[in-house]
Scaffold this motif. Structure first.
Motif, PDB file in Angstrom:
ATOM      1  N   ASP A   1      36.310 -12.767  40.926  1.00 33.03           N
ATOM      2  CA  ASP A   1      37.435 -13.157  41.785  1.00 33.03           C
ATOM      3  C   ASP A   1      36.957 -14.071  42.907  1.00 33.03           C
ATOM      4  OD1 ASP A   1      39.654 -12.039  40.580  1.00 33.03           O
ATOM      5  OD2 ASP A   1      39.257 -10.062  41.476  1.00 33.03           O
ATOM      6  N   GLY A   2      36.006 -14.934  42.569  1.00 34.88           N
ATOM      7  CA  GLY A   2      35.506 -15.882  43.540  1.00 34.88           C
ATOM      8  C   GLY A   2      34.429 -15.347  44.462  1.00 34.88           C
ATOM      9  N   VAL A   3      34.135 -14.043  44.355  1.00 31.43           N
ATOM     10  CA  VAL A   3      33.110 -13.459  45.223  1.00 31.43           C
ATOM     11  C   VAL A   3      31.796 -13.373  44.448  1.00 31.43           C
ATOM     12  CG1 VAL A   3      32.458 -11.436  46.565  1.00 31.43           C
ATOM     13  CG2 VAL A   3      34.873 -12.117  46.418  1.00 31.43           C
ATOM     14  N   ASP A   4      30.724 -13.810  45.099  1.00 34.63           N
ATOM     15  CA  ASP A   4      29.417 -13.797  44.449  1.00 34.63           C
ATOM     16  C   ASP A   4      28.906 -12.362  44.327  1.00 34.63           C
ATOM     17  OD1 ASP A   4      26.807 -14.065  43.660  1.00 34.63           O
ATOM     18  OD2 ASP A   4      26.456 -15.847  44.904  1.00 34.63           O
ATOM     19  N   ILE A   5      28.732 -11.914  43.106  1.00 33.99           N
ATOM     20  CA  ILE A   5      28.233 -10.546  42.911  1.00 33.99           C
ATOM     21  C   ILE A   5      26.861 -10.552  42.249  1.00 33.99           C
ATOM     22  CG2 ILE A   5      30.515  -9.461  42.772  1.00 33.99           C
ATOM     23  CD1 ILE A   5      29.924  -9.354  39.653  1.00 33.99           C
ATOM     24  N   THR A   6      26.201 -11.706  42.243  1.00 35.07           N
ATOM     25  CA  THR A   6      24.918 -11.814  41.539  1.00 35.07           C
ATOM     26  C   THR A   6      23.936 -10.730  41.968  1.00 35.07           C
ATOM     27  OG1 THR A   6      25.325 -14.181  41.698  1.00 35.07           O
ATOM     28  CG2 THR A   6      23.180 -13.498  40.836  1.00 35.07           C
ATOM     29  N   ASP A   7      23.897 -10.456  43.276  1.00 41.41           N
ATOM     30  CA  ASP A   7      22.893  -9.514  43.763  1.00 41.41           C
ATOM     31  C   ASP A   7      23.469  -8.122  44.034  1.00 41.41           C
ATOM     32  OD1 ASP A   7      20.952 -11.550  43.722  1.00 41.41           O
ATOM     33  OD2 ASP A   7      21.746 -12.334  45.624  1.00 41.41           O
ATOM     34  N   MET A   8      24.683  -7.901  43.603  1.00 42.60           N
ATOM     35  CA  MET A   8      25.284  -6.586  43.844  1.00 42.60           C
ATOM     36  C   MET A   8      24.617  -5.551  42.925  1.00 42.60           C
ATOM     37  SD  MET A   8      29.250  -5.489  43.258  1.00 42.60           S
ATOM     38  CE  MET A   8      29.997  -6.263  44.678  1.00 42.60           C
ATOM     39  N   PRO A   9      24.181  -4.406  43.512  1.00 44.47           N
ATOM     40  CA  PRO A   9      23.530  -3.406  42.649  1.00 44.47           C
ATOM     41  C   PRO A   9      24.488  -2.863  41.582  1.00 44.47           C
ATOM     42  CG  PRO A   9      23.781  -2.581  44.903  1.00 44.47           C
ATOM     43  CD  PRO A   9      24.191  -4.005  44.917  1.00 44.47           C
ATOM     44  N   ILE A  10      23.888  -2.370  40.495  1.00 43.34           N
ATOM     45  CA  ILE A  10      24.675  -1.874  39.365  1.00 43.34           C
ATOM     46  C   ILE A  10      25.768  -0.921  39.814  1.00 43.34           C
ATOM     47  CG2 ILE A  10      24.584  -0.707  37.131  1.00 43.34           C
ATOM     48  CD1 ILE A  10      21.596  -1.011  37.153  1.00 43.34           C
ATOM     49  N   PHE A  11      25.319   0.050  40.670  1.00 46.17           N
ATOM     50  CA  PHE A  11      26.239   1.148  40.958  1.00 46.17           C
ATOM     51  C   PHE A  11      27.421   0.738  41.830  1.00 46.17           C
ATOM     52  CE2 PHE A  11      22.372   1.454  43.517  1.00 46.17           C
ATOM     53  CZ  PHE A  11      22.869   1.325  44.799  1.00 46.17           C
ATOM     54  N   GLU A  12      27.374  -0.520  42.354  1.00 49.96           N
ATOM     55  CA  GLU A  12      28.522  -0.954  43.148  1.00 49.96           C
ATOM     56  C   GLU A  12      29.469  -1.847  42.351  1.00 49.96           C
ATOM     57  OE1 GLU A  12      27.004  -2.696  46.720  1.00 49.96           O
ATOM     58  OE2 GLU A  12      26.297  -0.761  47.494  1.00 49.96           O
ATOM     59  N   ARG A  13      29.024  -2.297  41.177  1.00 49.96           N
ATOM     60  CA  ARG A  13      29.867  -3.215  40.407  1.00 49.96           C
ATOM     61  C   ARG A  13      31.055  -2.480  39.797  1.00 49.96           C
ATOM     62  NH1 ARG A  13      26.179  -7.999  37.945  1.00 49.96           N
ATOM     63  NH2 ARG A  13      24.720  -7.956  39.678  1.00 49.96           N
ATOM     64  N   PRO A  14      32.227  -3.089  39.875  1.00 53.40           N
ATOM     65  CA  PRO A  14      33.398  -2.423  39.278  1.00 53.40           C
ATOM     66  C   PRO A  14      33.451  -2.646  37.774  1.00 53.40           C
ATOM     67  CG  PRO A  14      34.059  -4.460  40.350  1.00 53.40           C
ATOM     68  CD  PRO A  14      32.581  -4.356  40.537  1.00 53.40           C
ATOM     69  N   PHE A  15      32.297  -2.559  37.126  1.00 53.26           N
ATOM     70  CA  PHE A  15      32.207  -2.731  35.671  1.00 53.26           C
ATOM     71  C   PHE A  15      31.685  -1.427  35.084  1.00 53.26           C
ATOM     72  CE2 PHE A  15      30.726  -7.411  36.433  1.00 53.26           C
ATOM     73  CZ  PHE A  15      31.959  -7.717  36.978  1.00 53.26           C
ATOM     74  N   ASN A  16      32.109  -1.104  33.898  1.00 53.29           N
ATOM     75  CA  ASN A  16      31.505   0.032  33.212  1.00 53.29           C
ATOM     76  C   ASN A  16      31.127  -0.376  31.798  1.00 53.29           C
ATOM     77  OD1 ASN A  16      33.588   2.220  35.045  1.00 53.29           O
ATOM     78  ND2 ASN A  16      31.389   2.039  35.220  1.00 53.29           N
ATOM     79  N   THR A  17      30.088   0.299  31.310  1.00 53.10           N
ATOM     80  CA  THR A  17      29.494  -0.134  30.056  1.00 53.10           C
ATOM     81  C   THR A  17      29.597   0.944  28.986  1.00 53.10           C
ATOM     82  OG1 THR A  17      27.903  -1.423  31.345  1.00 53.10           O
ATOM     83  CG2 THR A  17      27.359  -1.041  29.027  1.00 53.10           C
ATOM     84  N   VAL A  18      29.858   0.498  27.757  1.00 48.47           N
ATOM     85  CA  VAL A  18      29.716   1.395  26.605  1.00 48.47           C
ATOM     86  C   VAL A  18      28.413   0.972  25.935  1.00 48.47           C
ATOM     87  CG1 VAL A  18      30.647   2.114  24.394  1.00 48.47           C
ATOM     88  CG2 VAL A  18      32.193   1.635  26.300  1.00 48.47           C
ATOM     89  N   PHE A  19      27.405   1.893  25.979  1.00 50.91           N
ATOM     90  CA  PHE A  19      26.086   1.514  25.500  1.00 50.91           C
ATOM     91  C   PHE A  19      26.000   1.623  23.984  1.00 50.91           C
ATOM     92  CE2 PHE A  19      25.606   2.609  29.882  1.00 50.91           C
ATOM     93  CZ  PHE A  19      24.664   1.703  30.359  1.00 50.91           C
ATOM     94  N   GLN A  20      25.049   0.851  23.469  1.00 52.82           N
ATOM     95  CA  GLN A  20      24.864   0.832  22.029  1.00 52.82           C
ATOM     96  C   GLN A  20      24.573   2.236  21.490  1.00 52.82           C
ATOM     97  OE1 GLN A  20      21.865  -1.964  20.922  1.00 52.82           O
ATOM     98  NE2 GLN A  20      22.622  -2.114  18.842  1.00 52.82           N
ATOM     99  N   ASP A  21      23.711   2.990  22.220  1.00 51.83           N
ATOM    100  CA  ASP A  21      23.398   4.357  21.760  1.00 51.83           C
ATOM    101  C   ASP A  21      24.291   5.380  22.462  1.00 51.83           C
ATOM    102  OD1 ASP A  21      22.406   4.246  24.287  1.00 51.83           O
ATOM    103  OD2 ASP A  21      20.422   5.013  23.809  1.00 51.83           O
ATOM    104  N   TYR A  22      25.362   4.916  23.074  1.00 47.15           N
ATOM    105  CA  TYR A  22      26.369   5.707  23.799  1.00 47.15           C
ATOM    106  C   TYR A  22      25.844   6.244  25.122  1.00 47.15           C
ATOM    107  CZ  TYR A  22      28.000   5.734  18.976  1.00 47.15           C
ATOM    108  OH  TYR A  22      28.334   5.369  17.722  1.00 47.15           O
ATOM    109  N   ALA A  23      24.519   6.631  25.160  1.00 49.35           N
ATOM    110  CA  ALA A  23      23.924   7.138  26.406  1.00 49.35           C
ATOM    111  C   ALA A  23      24.764   8.240  27.045  1.00 49.35           C
ATOM    112  CB  ALA A  23      23.685   5.989  27.394  1.00 49.35           C
ATOM    113  N   LEU A  24      25.240   9.147  26.222  1.00 50.93           N
ATOM    114  CA  LEU A  24      25.966  10.300  26.779  1.00 50.93           C
ATOM    115  C   LEU A  24      24.946  11.260  27.372  1.00 50.93           C
ATOM    116  CD1 LEU A  24      28.557  10.972  23.945  1.00 50.93           C
ATOM    117  CD2 LEU A  24      28.846   9.642  26.045  1.00 50.93           C
ATOM    118  N   PHE A  25      25.293  11.923  28.472  1.00 57.82           N
ATOM    119  CA  PHE A  25      24.373  12.864  29.095  1.00 57.82           C
ATOM    120  C   PHE A  25      24.334  14.139  28.254  1.00 57.82           C
ATOM    121  CE2 PHE A  25      26.272  10.416  32.689  1.00 57.82           C
ATOM    122  CZ  PHE A  25      25.160   9.615  32.905  1.00 57.82           C
ATOM    123  N   PRO A  26      23.175  14.445  27.679  1.00 55.97           N
ATOM    124  CA  PRO A  26      23.124  15.548  26.716  1.00 55.97           C
ATOM    125  C   PRO A  26      23.360  16.911  27.358  1.00 55.97           C
ATOM    126  CG  PRO A  26      20.907  14.714  27.153  1.00 55.97           C
ATOM    127  CD  PRO A  26      21.862  13.792  27.843  1.00 55.97           C
TER     128      PRO A  26
END
Lengths: 302, 370, 347
Positions: free
Chosen positions: B78-103
């Motif tokens: 949205d026009g804001v530079d997020i290049t250096d924003m840490p993972i945990f602050e990004r409003p993105f979520n990921t579905v991992f290839q191996d699912y990475a579910l917490f066992p």
């Protein structure tokens, strides 16, 4: 083990299978007997001897071979031995806890490293395993001793005026020395249990908004703790049986159950009582190992 | 960089621009794994990054997610530079290839993890987890542990976990790779339907062309650390801009071509001469046309924008609904084309060695970059 | 026991040679003497001389502990060995189990060489008959730092002195601790204590615990702790600890306090199953030659029983002030008492 034997005899499986199933069965049985039998013999026979001895007694320095529970009754009746036993259990648990905490910190820091440095440091932290145990105790005594490096450091740093005897020949010295000596035994299993935490889980936690601290608390710790506790219990077992460290650095507070057992042999000639004390120690060790097994099984089910 | 025309805008999609990758590239030492990319991603878009392994598609995803910092360029949200924003602050979520579910966590705890990290109230977490689990049809499995679930169920838990926080973008790293063919197809439908329903931007990584074509609003085709082409599935399929893209999706006829320069540049190929559509990229040397872009018909009936040519039938393979022909473009021509026709169109008429009259639209001839 | 460790180094080379020759297959000569002893007690010079004199072959088996001697002797009722060397406190058990036989001193002419202090050692006399012949001896003396003590401490009570609190180390040995305390308390028979005496000794040793920095484990351990500093006094494990400390640069002295000190004597005895008792007697007689005694003192730093001058040369002039070890009334009780003391926390 049996797979090995199959592979060895299975160079030409079709022929071997058709011609000599019996011989193969025999060979496999013989191999199994050798693989399980020899260690069983080497371990169980001395254990059984000890067990038998513990039900005998001595009169005038001579072993009387008639069944009696007197040694066990003695153990329970003599407050010295009972007290030393609980004291030693307590000491061993403190050593195990200390090793768990420091072992965890070290293993965690090593685990967080990347590349070659990581395995180099891991190797470095477990190298003391290859060193002679008595040499290590002497080394610790040289560090903690009256004219030891710790005192030298403190005096030169101006923190104390004269060398202190606070670090040597007391219970603290035993704990410090044991914790240092047994630390590598804790680091290794803890590192391995951390190794089993998949990096993608850390990525997932961060991805879901977990800050490093939250990720550690919610993912790393719960997943690595069971394995780490097993490592600590292993240290506890080692500390329980150690009679040299308390002897060497414990001073007049260094009497432990291992030394109580030891004192029954040699000039005392009281093998039956010593054997009974050893059986008590062995049973507690077995109990600890069972607890460890239960913990690791519980962790694996999840 | 930012001012450069973005490929997203070119495609003319109706999405508002959400993310802008401006010259984002990645190299490890001397190894350049991703050449600088300019790309916009629309809000609510289903964008697929497609390429063989090692093409750099996962690198783009990892940089979006914040797992890997880019070596060059900026990422704007949205026009804001997020290049250096840490993972945990990004409003993105990921579905991992191996699912990475917490066992060590139940399905419900796994799904609620992101909300818990954001310190949402207990009641809100419970309600949202229940909603999302219903959405992925796993309400009855809330108390189970990942080890007790099937592959498809785990997949859906991972999905639920990624959407429960209502992220701006869901990043999916080859999420269907571990599933068998049948489950894969039903998950594709499920995923697409879910995306339509929640209207969240999906950035989807895959190496499966059919998957990309059937699910995406737009596809980014990548090869060797470079974006080959960005476009709608139809664009990519019918108007490939490079030989790689032309060959990547199903069968295609690729023929050598020659550019005629001048005031009115044209392209000369075994299919005859065409006026160029748009600007001709430098070094153009071939054209592509899909086998199904041909039809049979006399030159006399050719409509505007259509061409025809008489060739000789070399072989004929019956494939069921369609039949494949190999036609030599004129006697003595070194070139043949594959032609795929609906079987009924063929009638009884043509035999091997006989003349066939091919017809095609010049719009279906794509000029390829070298 | 500890002092053997010290000897090991001195005689290991010789012993190796002897061992290899001893294990050769027996030749035609039927006369063979089988000796069970500690390393250092059957050294080449005199063993060779004995073989030359008698024409017999000496076969030596070395042992590492008292337990081992008993195990080997009981296994065959003594029939595997002719002569053994062991310390005085073991004789009660050896005679009880009938593993040794009395020594006829009339057939040991060199017994006349025995110094007065070793002619009447009660620990080896049973039913009026001597069962062994003293050969080497030493003590459990008090070792002190000369910087702290210009004059040697006069009494064992210095180990209960507030002035040296935390600067004292004692050996971890039940019997030595109890006997030495019994001597300090003036008990006539420190090897047969009454219940009241046991109680007093216990109280005394518990009291001492406050002053003791540590109970050390062995010869080298004691020396190493003393040399580390912060120690003025040590209830020692034996004479050789003093020169070992001197070598480490600690100026120490060694003294036998006025109450006396524990002494030990290693004696030669004849196995109950000896094949050739006459040859065994001849060996023991040979061991009482003055040259052998001289050699023992010079090589090991322990006292010998035949040459007073050799003893004096290394400072061992106090045999008459020693109380030689005997089998105690109840070893298990002493171990229990000592364990109790070690297990009791210091306030």
């Amino acid at each position: 083990m049996t797979d090995l034997s199959l592979a060895a005899s299975g160079a030409d499986p079709a022929i071997a299978g058709a011609r000599a199933p019996h011989r193969r069965w025999l060979r496999r049985t013989a191999l199994r007997l050798a693989v399980y039998g020899v260690p069983a013999l080497l371990i169980l026979v001395p254990l059984a001897t000890f067990l038998v001895y513990s039900f005998w007694t001595t009169v005038d320095g001579r072993v009387v071979q008639s069944f009696t529970l007197a040694n066990y009754v003695d153990f329970l009746a003599k407050p010295v031995y009972r007290g030393v036993f609980t004291g030693t259990l307590w000491l061993a648990s403190i050593v195990a806890t200390t090793s768990l905490i420091f072992g965890y910190i070290i293993a965690y820091l090593v685990w967080r490293l990347e590349g070659r440095l990581r395995y180099f440091l891991l190797l470095l932290s477990v190298i003391p395993l290859a060193m002679n145990y008595i040499v290590k105790i002497y080394a610790m005594r040289n560090i903690l001793g009256y004219n030891g490096s710790l005192n030298w450091l403190l005096v030169h740093a101006g923190l104390i005026e004269a060398p202190s005897k606070l670090f040597i020949f007391n219970q603290t010295a035993v704990m410090i020395t044991m914790a240092v000596i047994y630390l590598p035994y804790a680091i290794l299993p803890i590192f391995l249990s951390l190794e089993r935490v998949s990096p993608s889980l850390l990525a997932a936690s961060a991805d879901l908004g977990g800050r490093p601290g939250q990720t550690f608390r919610n993912v790393v710790l719960p997943l690595s703790l069971p394995g780490s506790i097993v490592g600590a219990l292993f240290v506890m077992v080692l500390a329980l049986g150690d009679y040299l460290t308390p002897q060497m650095v414990g001073g007049n507070q260094g009497f432990t159950f291992g030394r109580a057992i030891w004192s029954q042999f040699g000039m005392a000639f009281n093998w039956p009582f010593g054997a009974a004390l050893a059986v008590v120690l062995l049973l507690s060790v077995v109990l600890i190992i069972l607890v460890a097994a239960a913990i690791s099984r519980h962790a694996r089910v999840k | 960089m930012i001012g450069a025309p973005s490929t997203g805008a070119d495609a003319g999609m109706s999405f508002r621009n959400l993310i802008h990758l401006a010259g984002v590239g990645k190299s490890y030492g001397a190894v350049n794994v991703l050449k600088p990319v300019d790309l916009t991603i629309g809000d609510g878009e289903f964008l697929t990054i497609l390429g063989p392994s090692g093409s750099g598609k996962t690198t783009i995803l990892r940089m979006l997610g914040g797992f890997t910092p880019p070596s060059t360029g900026r990422i704007l949200l949205d026009g804001v530079d997020i290049t250096d924003m840490p993972i945990f602050e990004r409003p993105f979520n990921t579905v991992f290839q191996d699912y990475a579910l917490f066992p060590h966590m139940s399905v419900a705890k796994n799904v609620g993890y992101g909300l818990k990290m954001r310190r949402r109230p207990r009641a809100e977490i419970d309600a949202k987890v229940a909603d999302v689990l219903a959405m992925v049809e796993l309400s009855d499995k809330a108390g189970r542990y990942p080890a007790e679930l099937s592959g498809g169920q785990r997949q859906r838990v991972a999905l639920a976990r990624a959407i429960v926080c209502e992220p701006k973008v869901v990043l999916l790293d080859e999420p269907l790779g571990a599933l068998d063919a049948e489950l894969r197809r039903s998950m594709q439908d499920f995923l697409k339907a879910l995306q339509r329903r929640i209207r969240t931007t999906f950035v989807f990584i895959t190496h499966d062309q059919e998957e990309a074509i059937s699910m995406s609003d737009r596809i980014v085709v990548m090869d060797h650390g470079k974006v080959e082409q960005v476009g709608t599935p139809k664009d990519i399929y019918y108007r490939p801009q490079s030989e790689f893209v032309a060959k990547f999706f199903g069968e295609n006829n690729i023929l050598p071509a020659r550019l005629t320069a001048g005031a009115d540049p044209a392209i000369e190929s075994p299919l005859g001469g065409h006026a160029l559509h748009g600007a001709a990229p430098a070094g153009t040397c071939s054209v592509a046309i899909r086998p199904e872009s041909f039809s049979l018909g006399e030159a006399a009936n050719t409509a505007a924008g259509q061409r025809s040519m008489v060739g000789r039938l070399e072989s004929l393979t019956f494939l069921g609904a369609t039949t494949q022909l190999v036609v030599r473009l004129g006697d003595g021509s070194p070139h043949t084309v594959k032609v795929r026709l609906p079987t009924p169109d063929l009638g009884e008429g043509v035999g091997i060695g006989e003349a066939v009259s091919l017809r095609w639209s010049t719009a279906d001839v794509s000029v390829l970059n070298a | 026991m500890h002092r053997r460790d010290f000897m090991t180094g001195v005689t290991a080379g010789l012993a190796g040679l002897l061992l290899s020759s001893a294990t050769l297959p027996a030749t035609a000569a039927p006369k063979e003497l089988r000796v069970l002893t500690w390393e250092g007690y059957a050294d080449e010079p005199w063993v060779k001389a004995f073989e030359a004199k008698t024409g017999a072959k000496v076969k030596i088996t070395y042992t590492g502990s008292v337990d081992e001697i008993f195990a080997k002797m009981t296994a065959s009722k003594g029939e595997d060995f002719d002569v053994i060397a062991i310390e005085t406190s073991s004789y009660k058990r050896l005679t009880q189990e009938k593993l040794i036989q009395p020594v006829d001193l009339t057939k040991v002419p060199n017994a006349k060489n025995l110094l007065p202090a070793f002619r009447e050692v009660s620990a080896i006399v049973f039913d009026g008959k001597p069962y062994a012949v003293p050969f080497a001896w030493g003590s459990i003396p008090l070792i002190y730092d000369k910087k702290a003590f210009p004059q040697p401490p006069a009494s064992w009570s210095v180990l209960w002195d507030d002035k040296y609190k935390g600067r004292i180390i004692a050996m971890d040995d039940a019997n030595n601790a109890i006997v030495t305390t019994a001597l300090l308390l003036g008990y006539k028979d420190p090897f047969n204590l009454t219940d009241a005496q046991f109680a007093e000794i216990k109280a005394k040793l518990l009291d001492q615990k406050r002053y003791v920095s540590t109970y050390y484990a062995g010869f080298d351990d004691g020396v190493s702790i003393f040399a580390q500093g912060g120690v003025d006094l040590m209830m020692s494990m034996g004479e050789p600890q003093a020169p070992m400390l001197q070598k480490k640069g600690v100026d120490v002295g060694l003294t036998i306090p006025k109450e006396g000190a524990i002494g030990w004597i290693d004696c030669w005895a004849i196995s109950a199953g000896a094949r050739d008792p006459a040859l065994a007697l001849a060996f023991i007689d040979f061991m009482l030659e003055k040259q052998v005694g001289t050699y023992i003192s010079e090589k090991t730093g322990y006292g010998n029983t035949t040459n007073a001058d050799a003893n004096a040369a290394i400072g061992l002039t106090y045999a008459d002030k020693l109380v030689f070890l005997q089998a105690p009334e109840n070893f298990a009780r002493r171990i229990d008492l000592w364990n109790e003391i070690k297990a009791t926390p210091v306030e």
